[in-house]
Design a protein around this motif. Structure first.
Motif, PDB file in Angstrom:
ATOM      1  N   TRP A 135      48.178 -23.271  -1.197  1.00  0.00           N
ATOM      2  CA  TRP A 135      49.133 -24.351  -1.547  1.00  0.00           C
ATOM      3  C   TRP A 135      48.514 -24.896  -2.945  1.00  0.00           C
ATOM      4  CZ3 TRP A 135      48.091 -22.616   3.343  1.00  0.00           C
ATOM      5  CH2 TRP A 135      49.103 -22.421   3.959  1.00  0.00           C
ATOM      6  N   SER A 136      49.156 -25.314  -3.855  1.00  0.00           N
ATOM      7  CA  SER A 136      48.803 -25.936  -5.062  1.00  0.00           C
ATOM      8  C   SER A 136      49.926 -27.177  -5.478  1.00  0.00           C
ATOM      9  CB  SER A 136      48.396 -24.903  -6.335  1.00  0.00           C
ATOM     10  OG  SER A 136      48.093 -25.687  -7.259  1.00  0.00           O
ATOM     11  N   ALA A 137      49.303 -28.074  -5.602  1.00  0.00           N
ATOM     12  CA  ALA A 137      50.317 -29.148  -6.040  1.00  0.00           C
ATOM     13  C   ALA A 137      49.762 -29.788  -7.214  1.00  0.00           C
ATOM     14  CB  ALA A 137      50.687 -30.308  -4.854  1.00  0.00           C
ATOM     15  N   PRO A 138      50.624 -30.720  -8.024  1.00  0.00           N
ATOM     16  CA  PRO A 138      50.081 -31.472  -8.885  1.00  0.00           C
ATOM     17  C   PRO A 138      49.336 -32.802  -8.646  1.00  0.00           C
ATOM     18  CG  PRO A 138      52.409 -31.596  -9.082  1.00  0.00           C
ATOM     19  CD  PRO A 138      52.093 -30.498  -7.920  1.00  0.00           C
ATOM     20  N   ILE A 139      48.328 -33.166  -9.419  1.00  0.00           N
ATOM     21  CA  ILE A 139      48.146 -34.639  -8.811  1.00  0.00           C
ATOM     22  C   ILE A 139      47.534 -35.291 -10.400  1.00  0.00           C
ATOM     23  CG2 ILE A 139      45.722 -33.490  -8.626  1.00  0.00           C
ATOM     24  CD1 ILE A 139      45.184 -35.671  -6.547  1.00  0.00           C
ATOM     25  N   ASP A 140      48.013 -36.670 -10.516  1.00  0.00           N
ATOM     26  CA  ASP A 140      47.819 -37.107 -11.805  1.00  0.00           C
ATOM     27  C   ASP A 140      46.416 -37.961 -11.543  1.00  0.00           C
ATOM     28  OD1 ASP A 140      50.382 -36.929 -12.381  1.00  0.00           O
ATOM     29  OD2 ASP A 140      51.257 -38.548 -11.535  1.00  0.00           O
ATOM     30  N   MET A 141      45.582 -37.868 -12.787  1.00  0.00           N
ATOM     31  CA  MET A 141      44.278 -38.231 -12.993  1.00  0.00           C
ATOM     32  C   MET A 141      44.285 -38.863 -14.112  1.00  0.00           C
ATOM     33  SD  MET A 141      42.368 -34.823 -11.427  1.00  0.00           S
ATOM     34  CE  MET A 141      40.994 -35.599 -10.786  1.00  0.00           C
ATOM     35  N   PRO A 142      43.047 -39.656 -14.411  1.00  0.00           N
ATOM     36  CA  PRO A 142      43.057 -40.458 -15.596  1.00  0.00           C
ATOM     37  C   PRO A 142      42.866 -39.382 -16.735  1.00  0.00           C
ATOM     38  CG  PRO A 142      41.577 -41.115 -14.076  1.00  0.00           C
ATOM     39  CD  PRO A 142      42.038 -39.991 -13.431  1.00  0.00           C
ATOM     40  N   GLY A 143      42.082 -38.305 -16.724  1.00  0.00           N
ATOM     41  CA  GLY A 143      42.143 -37.236 -17.876  1.00  0.00           C
ATOM     42  C   GLY A 143      43.363 -36.312 -18.107  1.00  0.00           C
ATOM     43  N   GLY A 144      44.347 -36.817 -17.277  1.00  0.00           N
ATOM     44  CA  GLY A 144      45.489 -35.965 -17.475  1.00  0.00           C
ATOM     45  C   GLY A 144      45.867 -35.041 -16.008  1.00  0.00           C
TER      46      GLY A 144
END
Length: 384
Positions: A135-144
């Motif tokens: 499973w792969s999900a998006p995750i918001d991070m400081p660098g994008g």
């Protein structure tokens, strides 16, 4: 190979690590850990599911112990900073390269969607590969936007599924083999029945007519005459040939089996046996034609074995039917020692008849004497 998309669930994938920590703070946190970040780190450390996070360029910035162990690494530090795809997903099972541009696991960094698949392989540190569900999900991070991964080694699951498929295939082959064996038995019985009918309607009727005509001719010759002795001899020979032909027809397929059923046919068979044979039949109902014919010839072969090989002095035959199966036993008081391992064509033919009907034949024949043949024939699987 592509993954399937789903809506991102409420949690890390949608909120990002900072958002998840804020959610924990809003819900309130009291305990030994000093912050929600420490709680989240402790959860990811303890969870048995392999998890890691890649940043927007695709480099590993977090891997929990379960992920390290599954991939053959002893310390998360050995993975941190490495390009995720080029480290664990750089080749296919056949050894050909797997370009990063074709990797569906990295899609959430660009699209923001959550994807899943059961059709990928990871590469361990030692170069060996294993199948995964992931499973792969998006995750918001400081660098994008990055991506958080979770995967499961499905080696055992695939092995179990393969074993089930092989078992099912073996059962199908066994069923097809039994069906083919049953068709052979049915064809043989049909051929026997047709041959017996042809003998009765053809040669047997001609011999009956011949005997009658010879007797009429004898009655018209005046006594005394030398021709009378010749006619008497001819009548005797023709009558003997007729009796032998009737015996032959009965052996091919007895008419009593067709007309009156199995118990009557077995009793007639017992009366013709050179050994005393007692028959006990708990059923008088008619059974499927294929069952009646094959059980008749199975019993006939058992009686022949008792006479020719067992040196028996008596035989007992018992049949019992409960509506679901026919239970058969043939017991003699002979010398014993019969077994399927050393069986000749007679015993093997009996076993083939039983298995062709979906049943099973067993033999108990100790060296101290006596042989018991048992057969159980299911009627619900029997041909009509």
């Amino acid at each position: 190979m592509s993954g399937s998309s789903t809506n991102a669930p409420t949690g890390i994938g949608k909120l990002g690590l900072p958002g998840a920590c804020q959610l924990l703070s809003r819900q309130g946190w009291e305990g030994e850990l000093s912050s929600p970040e420490e709680l989240l780190a402790r959860i990811l450390e303890r969870v048995p599911q392999p998890v890691w996070v890649v940043d927007h360029p695709g480099c590993i910035m977090f891997a929990n112990p379960a992920a390290c162990s599954a991939l053959g690494y002893g310390d998360p530090a050995e993975l941190l900073g490495k390009p995720g795809h080029d480290t664990v997903h750089y080749k296919r099972p056949d050894g050909t390269p797997y370009p990063e541009a074709e990797c569906p696991m990295l899609r959430p960094r660009q699209t923001g969607e959550t994807v899943h698949s059961d059709d990928e392989w990871f590469v361990r540190r030692d170069g060996s590969m294993f199948p995964i569900a992931w499973w792969s999900a998006p995750i918001d991070m400081p660098g994008g936007r990055g991506a958080v991964f979770a995967f499961t080694d499905i080696t055992e699951r695939l092995a179990s599924e393969k074993a089930i498929r092989e078992r099912d295939a073996a059962e199908i082959r066994a069923a097809e083999s039994q069906e083919a064996q049953r068709r052979i038995l049915d064809s043989a019985i049909a051929a026997r029945r047709q041959l017996a009918r042809d003998l009765h309607d053809g040669a047997q009727q001609r011999l009956v007519t011949l005997v009658l005509e010879l007797r009429l001719a004898r009655d018209q010759i005046p006594c005394p005459s030398e021709d009378l002795a010749l006619l008497d001899a001819s009548i005797e020979h023709a009558s003997a040939a007729l009796d032998e032909l009737r015996e032959l027809a009965a052996g091919v397929h007895p008419s009593i089996l067709t007309k009156r059923g199995l118990p009557a046919a077995i009793n007639a068979l017992a009366r013709r046996s050179p050994l005393p044979v007692s028959v006990w039949a708990a059923t008088r109902e008619r059974l499927p034609e294929g069952v009646e014919a094959n059980v008749y010839f199975l019993i006939a072969e058992a009686l022949t074995n008792a006479v020719k090989h067992a040196r028996a002095t008596r035989v007992e035959v018992s049949m019992n039917c409960d509506g679901r199966a026919l239970m058969l036993e043939i017991r003699d008081d002979g010398i014993g020692g019969a077994s399927m391992e050393t069986a000749g064509t007679g015993l093997k033919g009996m076993a083939d008849r039983a298995s062709g009907l979906g049943g099973r034949l067993t033999i108990v024949s100790p060296e101290r004497g006596g042989t018991l043949v048992r057969a159980a024939i299911p009627l619900d699987a029997a041909p009509p």
